[in-house]
Design an enzyme around this catalytic site. Structure first.
Site, PDB file in Angstrom:
ATOM      1  N   CYS A 176       0.839  -1.195   0.000  1.00 41.21           N
ATOM      2  CA  CYS A 176       0.000   0.000   0.000  1.00 41.21           C
ATOM      3  C   CYS A 176       0.874   1.246   0.000  1.00 41.21           C
ATOM      4  CB  CYS A 176      -0.841   0.059   1.267  1.00 41.21           C
ATOM      5  SG  CYS A 176      -2.161  -1.130   1.309  1.00 41.21           S
ATOM      6  N   ALA A 228      -2.787  -3.587  -2.238  1.00 39.25           N
ATOM      7  CA  ALA A 228      -4.167  -3.905  -1.864  1.00 39.25           C
ATOM      8  C   ALA A 228      -5.096  -2.838  -2.434  1.00 39.25           C
ATOM      9  CB  ALA A 228      -4.299  -3.955  -0.345  1.00 39.25           C
ATOM     10  N   TYR A 237      -7.642  -8.264   7.600  1.00 41.61           N
ATOM     11  CA  TYR A 237      -8.622  -7.499   6.829  1.00 41.61           C
ATOM     12  C   TYR A 237      -9.893  -8.352   6.669  1.00 41.61           C
ATOM     13  CZ  TYR A 237      -4.741  -4.341   6.233  1.00 41.61           C
ATOM     14  OH  TYR A 237      -3.714  -3.477   6.489  1.00 41.61           O
ATOM     15  N   ARG A 275      -3.623 -14.657  -0.615  1.00 41.44           N
ATOM     16  CA  ARG A 275      -2.635 -14.428   0.441  1.00 41.44           C
ATOM     17  C   ARG A 275      -3.289 -14.729   1.782  1.00 41.44           C
ATOM     18  NH1 ARG A 275       1.672  -9.482   1.501  1.00 41.44           N
ATOM     19  NH2 ARG A 275       3.324 -10.935   0.927  1.00 41.44           N
ATOM     20  N   ARG A 326      10.161  -4.712   1.450  1.00 42.31           N
ATOM     21  CA  ARG A 326      10.982  -3.561   1.808  1.00 42.31           C
ATOM     22  C   ARG A 326      12.321  -3.506   1.096  1.00 42.31           C
ATOM     23  NH1 ARG A 326       9.971  -4.789   7.937  1.00 42.31           N
ATOM     24  NH2 ARG A 326       9.940  -6.835   6.924  1.00 42.31           N
TER      25      ARG A 326
HETATM   26  C1  LIG Z   1       4.788  -0.130   2.866  1.00 47.73           C
HETATM   27  C2  LIG Z   1       4.177  -1.491   2.955  1.00 47.73           C
HETATM   28  C3  LIG Z   1       2.881  -1.699   2.497  1.00 47.73           C
HETATM   29  C4  LIG Z   1       2.318  -2.984   2.513  1.00 47.73           C
HETATM   30  N1  LIG Z   1       1.083  -3.188   1.958  1.00 47.73           N
HETATM   31  C5  LIG Z   1       0.616  -4.443   1.789  1.00 47.73           C
HETATM   32  C6  LIG Z   1      -0.519  -4.698   0.984  1.00 47.73           C
HETATM   33  O1  LIG Z   1      -1.075  -3.814   0.322  1.00 47.73           O
HETATM   34  N2  LIG Z   1      -0.961  -5.982   0.918  1.00 47.73           N
HETATM   35  C7  LIG Z   1      -0.317  -7.024   1.561  1.00 47.73           C
HETATM   36  O2  LIG Z   1      -0.764  -8.165   1.464  1.00 47.73           O
HETATM   37  N3  LIG Z   1       0.802  -6.799   2.268  1.00 47.73           N
HETATM   38  C8  LIG Z   1       1.298  -5.551   2.368  1.00 47.73           C
HETATM   39  N4  LIG Z   1       2.491  -5.340   3.004  1.00 47.73           N
HETATM   40  C9  LIG Z   1       3.275  -6.516   3.444  1.00 47.73           C
HETATM   41  C10 LIG Z   1       4.284  -6.888   2.336  1.00 47.73           C
HETATM   42  O3  LIG Z   1       3.604  -7.338   1.169  1.00 47.73           O
HETATM   43  C11 LIG Z   1       5.261  -7.985   2.793  1.00 47.73           C
HETATM   44  O4  LIG Z   1       4.581  -9.205   2.959  1.00 47.73           O
HETATM   45  C12 LIG Z   1       5.946  -7.625   4.094  1.00 47.73           C
HETATM   46  O5  LIG Z   1       6.460  -6.311   4.033  1.00 47.73           O
HETATM   47  C13 LIG Z   1       7.076  -8.607   4.431  1.00 47.73           C
HETATM   48  O6  LIG Z   1       8.020  -8.625   3.383  1.00 47.73           O
HETATM   49  P1  LIG Z   1       9.411  -7.795   3.471  1.00 47.73           P
HETATM   50  O7  LIG Z   1      10.098  -8.242   4.731  1.00 47.73           O
HETATM   51  O8  LIG Z   1      10.133  -8.199   2.215  1.00 47.73           O
HETATM   52  O9  LIG Z   1       9.059  -6.347   3.516  1.00 47.73           O
HETATM   53  C14 LIG Z   1       3.051  -4.075   3.036  1.00 47.73           C
HETATM   54  C15 LIG Z   1       4.347  -3.854   3.525  1.00 47.73           C
HETATM   55  C16 LIG Z   1       4.917  -2.590   3.464  1.00 47.73           C
HETATM   56  C17 LIG Z   1       6.338  -2.414   3.938  1.00 47.73           C
END
Ligand SMILES: Cc1cc2nc3c(=O)[nH]c(=O)nc-3n(C[C@H](O)[C@H](O)[C@H](O)COP(=O)(O)O)c2cc1C
Length: 366
Positions: free
Chosen positions: A25, A57, A182, A230, A324
């Site tokens: 997001c 999302a 959610y 998911r 990230r």
């Molecule tokens: C800024 C941000 C926004 C996120 N928005 C969503 C989202 O829209 N839908 C979702 O399923 N997960 C969302 N997540 C979770 C990520 O998809 C991911 O699963 C989570 O950050 C862990 O992965 P990472 O350690 O590589 O960041 C978001 C994470 C971050 C950092």
């Protein structure tokens, strides 16, 4: 040879490697529509070397948005804006583009995280939130209205309508958000679902509405274009959803013709402490993969090239979702390939910055 950089087919979709950009997001839309921020954000992610990019999302209705800035796919204008964004991204390169469709349920009507993330006040334009039961996500959130059977029908139809719009906009794949507390995820967890009707109680009942939505979306989404979900591995809190129950949900998702499952983790209830560390979801993904035989994707603190390669090479998951690390370094896949000794096509416009031609690259860690 690298497992991470080997091709993968899901349905008719051919992926050049196993890296998906995770849905993230941005809270930066206007009236649910992507803005200039999204053009630069997704544009830079699209040329970083990942095989697939999942757009954030995207809500199936205006009350399903987390914030005023969340994207939505429930009006003609939004559909046109996504169609335009996709056309732009496709001009940049061959990356496959999917969308995550969602409804925030009791986690809707909030400020963006950089403004604290609490529930909106009346002055800030809050809206009524809905959920399986009238239980607030936390003290700083409003109490949702419990959904009645007419609401459920309306909501399932909204998921279908957004799916049809995603088909028309031309997305390569679609994933449904059943994770992170959610709306659909909140039906699964006994901590947020205390319904007394056929949608609450034993797992069979708690998964009934999410599965109804999955089946109806499946019907509306074309065969061949991958359709995934998911989910949370489990709730990480006593009395919450267990991993055994998640495996039962995965069996049901398979029976409903879901083609891939992303095994995630995230706040199903407020204040949960998840023992997150690099690769901590891999064992859960492996169990889902072994149980269902479905394509399994795993996220979770993935940034160290060798670890990510090993997760795919050992067969814990078929592919990874990187979040990230991609925000920090939008060319993370290219840099990871470099670290693993793999040559990936490099944007020719950037050729003079490639480590083969520019010594300065050596001073950056992959
Ligand atoms: C800024 C941000 C926004 C996120 N928005 C969503 C989202 O829209 N839908 C979702 O399923 N997960 C969302 N997540 C979770 C990520 O998809 C991911 O699963 C989570 O950050 C862990 O992965 P990472 O350690 O590589 O960041 C978001 C994470 C971050 C950092």
């Amino acid at each position: 040879m690298s497992a991470l950089f080997s091709p993968l087919s899901i349905g008719d979709l051919q992926l050049s490697n196993r890296i998906f950009v995770a849905p993230m997001c941005q809270y930066s839309g206007r009236d649910g529509m992507p803005q200039s921020w999204h053009v630069q954000h997704y544009g830079s992610l699209a040329v970083g070397g990942a095989a697939a990019l999942t757009l954030e999302a995207t809500a199936v209705s205006s009350e399903g948005r987390i914030t005023h800035g969340c994207l939505g796919l429930y009006t003609d204008e939004q559909e046109a804006a996504f169609t335009k964004l996709l056309a732009y991204l496709r001009e940049l390169g061959p990356i496959r583009i999917g969308i995550q469709i969602a409804h925030a349920g009791r986690k809707a009507s909030c400020r963006p995280p950089w403004n604290g993330g609490q529930g909106l006040s009346a002055d800030e334009g809050r809206w009524e939130i809905v959920a399986p039961s009238a239980l607030a996500f936390g003290e700083a959130r409003a109490v949702p209205r419990a959904l009645d059977s007419e609401d459920l029908e309306r909501l399932a139809s909204a998921y279908v309508a957004s799916t049809r719009r995603a088909v028309c906009a031309g997305f390569d794949y679609l994933e449904l958000h059943l994770a992170h507390g959610y709306l659909l995820g909140s039906f699964l967890s006994p901590l947020s679902n205390r319904r007394q009707d056929e949608y609450g109680g034993p797992l069979e009942n708690r998964m009934r509405f999410p599965l109804e939505v999955v089946s109806r979306v499946r019907e509306a989404w074309p065969r061949g274009r991958p359709f995934g979900v998911r989910i949370n591995a489990h709730d990480w809190v006593a009395g919450g959803m267990s991993f055994d129950e998640t495996l039962d949900v995965c069996d049901a998702l398979k029976a409903a013709d879901v083609e891939f499952i992303c095994v995630s983790a995230g706040a199903a209830v407020e204040g949960v402490r998840i023992p997150a560390r690099p690769g901590y979801l891999a064992s859960f993904a492996r169990a889902v993969r072994e149980r269902t035989g479905l394509i399994t994707r795993v996220p979770g603190f993935l940034y160290e090239p060798r670890l990510v390669e090993d997760i795919v090479a050992k067969g814990d998951a078929d592919c990874v979702a990187v979040g990230r690390a991609m925000l920090y370094d939008s060319k993370w896949p290219l840099h990871t390939a470099q670290a693993l000794g793999i040559k990936l096509p490099y944007p020719p416009q950037y050729r003079l910055s490639h480590p083969d031609t520019w010594q300065g690259a050596a001073s950056f860690n992959a």
